[in-house]
Design a protein around this motif. Structure first.
Motif, PDB file in Angstrom:
ATOM      1  N   VAL A   1       0.831  -1.216   0.000  1.00 36.25           N
ATOM      2  CA  VAL A   1       0.000   0.000   0.000  1.00 36.25           C
ATOM      3  C   VAL A   1       0.864   1.264   0.000  1.00 36.25           C
ATOM      4  CG1 VAL A   1      -1.992  -1.108   1.068  1.00 36.25           C
ATOM      5  CG2 VAL A   1      -0.277  -0.005   2.529  1.00 36.25           C
ATOM      6  N   GLY A   2       2.163   1.123  -0.303  1.00 38.63           N
ATOM      7  CA  GLY A   2       2.986   2.307  -0.551  1.00 38.63           C
ATOM      8  C   GLY A   2       3.904   2.732   0.574  1.00 38.63           C
ATOM      9  N   VAL A   3       3.948   1.980   1.665  1.00 47.13           N
ATOM     10  CA  VAL A   3       4.821   2.356   2.774  1.00 47.13           C
ATOM     11  C   VAL A   3       6.261   1.965   2.438  1.00 47.13           C
ATOM     12  CG1 VAL A   3       5.354   1.928   5.211  1.00 47.13           C
ATOM     13  CG2 VAL A   3       2.965   2.059   4.447  1.00 47.13           C
ATOM     14  N   THR A   4       7.197   2.886   2.656  1.00 44.32           N
ATOM     15  CA  THR A   4       8.615   2.581   2.494  1.00 44.32           C
ATOM     16  C   THR A   4       9.087   1.833   3.738  1.00 44.32           C
ATOM     17  OG1 THR A   4       8.816   4.675   1.347  1.00 44.32           O
ATOM     18  CG2 THR A   4      10.869   3.577   1.988  1.00 44.32           C
ATOM     19  N   LEU A   5       9.770   0.705   3.543  1.00 48.13           N
ATOM     20  CA  LEU A   5      10.205  -0.107   4.678  1.00 48.13           C
ATOM     21  C   LEU A   5      11.704  -0.328   4.629  1.00 48.13           C
ATOM     22  CD1 LEU A   5       7.246  -2.475   4.407  1.00 48.13           C
ATOM     23  CD2 LEU A   5       8.150  -2.001   6.664  1.00 48.13           C
TER      24      LEU A   5
END
Lengths: 301, 217
Positions: B186-190
């Motif tokens: 869903v677009g979260v940078t990890l």
């Protein structure tokens, strides 16, 4: 606005919770603060009562003006009347030569007076000053001494000077004590807050890591410090009340022994409010310094 | 999104945890930091989250130079980052629910909006039924999931995880990695540090290998 209020209510709740978590330690701290507050305030109350008591005595200060022997009585009377109207003088009682002798006879000294060839007494004015402060008395004394008719003035101001100096010393002592014990109060609070900070170290660390501002972390501690100061102030007030109650009967006895009626006065409302406000403020300040120091020490900032 | 240029971190005593390291991470990336323990993985994450400041070089996150950030600005910067710790850093004096509520509370959120978001986050990590329990009663895997729920409740664009699966058995580790992949989708940078090579093989994504504070190609 609502979020702000929620924050504050929440901080207050946390502070209250911390009191509940350590009721005995809190009680002792409040007691210590109470004693620290009660000492200067109690001394202050004692001094203001003494001041009031001394004020009740002061009107009895009198100057006795002896008029030169060769002055006719009507001139003396005229002087008495004119002095009675002057500023700084509350009352002038004229005692003529003849009255003076009668007083001596009435006092049981008729044997002596009967043996005198002539009345040796001068006309006398007994002057009650309206202001009995040492400076005003001295000024009045100097003024009366310059009068042409004055032979001699007798005034006993030494005890008033001593009392006044003692009261001044007492007031300075109150200031000194208040300053020292105020410092102690802030230090006591800072120390209790420091202990709390170390107990709350994990929470502070986590809060800092997830974006809590210093203000957010500080707030519950400030509430704690302020409330503790306020409670300490109330404890101090209670100590003063109890102390007053304890010595009241002996004060009454002393007063009766001096033939006076006298009742102790406690703190006035404004004095009480400044006592409570002061102890709250000092508690808050102690907490503020303590938390700020801790926040700078934690490495997450 | 994250740009490190010639970054060195030297600790008092002279040990260089990170030395002359340059690295760019784009928005929406899933990056594994690998390497032996002491290779500088944790230090690198701390530099990105402004928990440590670089001795030299620049760390820029979202256009902000993190190393030069003033102290009062730090909390607001950190609110955009979800932090997941190897040791969880949970608060054991309050319920599971209150642990997840804390970040929202810090940001001034309260009431039913906040409660809804806390439950959504707990639901995502499968702890909804345990919201009233204390973290101490949870298993290691559950505690790690609680830490994740706390990190994502404020919907950060960047999540940093330091050895999130280190002390977990394989099934739990896979659970958690599945969760991370779902966030990434869903677009979260990890950015995840791990020394578990097998995990990386299984999940793909970009792998950045560190040794003695330097990048290994």
């Amino acid at each position: 606005m609502k979020a702000w209020l929620t924050h504050h209510l929440h901080s207050l709740k946390i502070a209250a919770q911390r009191f509940r978590d350590a009721p005995l330690a809190t009680l002792f701290t409040i007691l210590v603060i109470g004693v620290a507050v009660a000492m200067p305030s109690g001394l202050y109350v004692l001094l203001s009562n003494l001041d009031r008591a001394a004020g009740g005595v002061k009107p009895q200060v009198e100057l006795t003006l002896f008029i030169k022997a060769d002055v006719p009585e009507n001139e003396s009377r005229a002087l008495a009347a004119s002095l009675g109207k002057q500023a700084g003088i509350a009352e002038v009682v004229f005692v003529s030569k003849a009255d003076g002798i009668k007083k001596l006879e009435a006092a049981g000294l008729s044997d002596i007076t009967a043996g005198l060839p002539a009345n040796p007494l001068p006309d006398t004015l007994i002057i009650t000053p309206s202001d009995s402060s040492p400076a005003a008395l001295q000024e009045l004394n100097d003024r009366l001494e310059k009068l042409e008719l004055t032979q001699q003035i007798v005034m006993d101001t030494d005890w008033i000077k001593r009392l006044s100096a003692l009261m001044g010393l007492g007031k300075n002592l109150v200031f000194l004590l208040a300053a020292l014990l105020g410092l102690a109060l802030a230090a006591i609070t800072a120390n209790t807050i420091r202990l709390q900070i170390y107990a709350q170290k994990d929470e502070i660390e986590v809060a800092q890591l997830i974006g809590a501002t210093d203000r957010f972390i500080r707030r519950p501690f400030l509430y704690f410090g302020g409330i503790q100061g306020l409670a300490g102030g109330l404890a101090g007030w209670a100590i003063i009340l109890l102390g007053g109650y304890f010595i009241e009967s002996s004060v009454a006895q002393v007063a009766v022994a001096y033939g006076a009626t006298f009742d102790l006065h406690g703190l006035g409302l404004d004095e009480l409010l400044s006592l409570l406000g002061g102890s709250t403020l000092l508690g808050w300040l102690g907490a503020y310094f303590s938390v700020n120091q801790a926040l700078r020490q934690f490495a997450n900032g | 999104m994250i740009e490190l240029s010639d970054v060195t971190k030297r600790y008092p005593g002279g040990h260089e945890a990170v030395s002359h390291l340059s690295l760019t991470i784009e928005q929406g990336e899933l990056v594994f930091l690998t390497g032996h323990s002491g290779a500088g993985k944790s230090t690198l994450l701390k530099l990105i989250a402004a928990i440590e400041r670089p001795t030299s070089g620049n760390v820029v996150v979202n256009g902000q130079n993190v190393g030069r950030m003033k102290r009062p600005a730090l909390p607001f910067f950190r609110r955009n980052i979800g932090l997941i710790f190897q040791d969880h850093k949970l608060l054991y004096d309050r319920s599971v629910f209150d642990n997840v509520l804390l970040p929202l509370h810090i940001q001034g959120m309260s009431g039913s909006d906040a409660a809804k978001r806390v439950r959504a986050a707990l639901d995502k990590v499968g702890l909804l039924k345990k919201e009233k329990t204390r973290p101490i009663t949870l298993s290691g895997g559950e505690q790690q999931r609680l830490c994740i729920a706390r990190a994502i409740v404020s919907r950060p664009a960047l999540v940093l995880a330091d050895e999130p699966t280190a002390n977990l058995d394989d099934a739990y580790a896979r659970d958690i990695m599945d969760m991370f992949r779902a966030f990434n989708e869903v677009g979260v940078t990890l950015v995840i540090s791990t020394h578990d090579q097998e995990l990386i093989h299984r999940y793909g994504g970009r792998s950045v290998n560190l040794a003695y504070g330097k990048l290994v190609a």
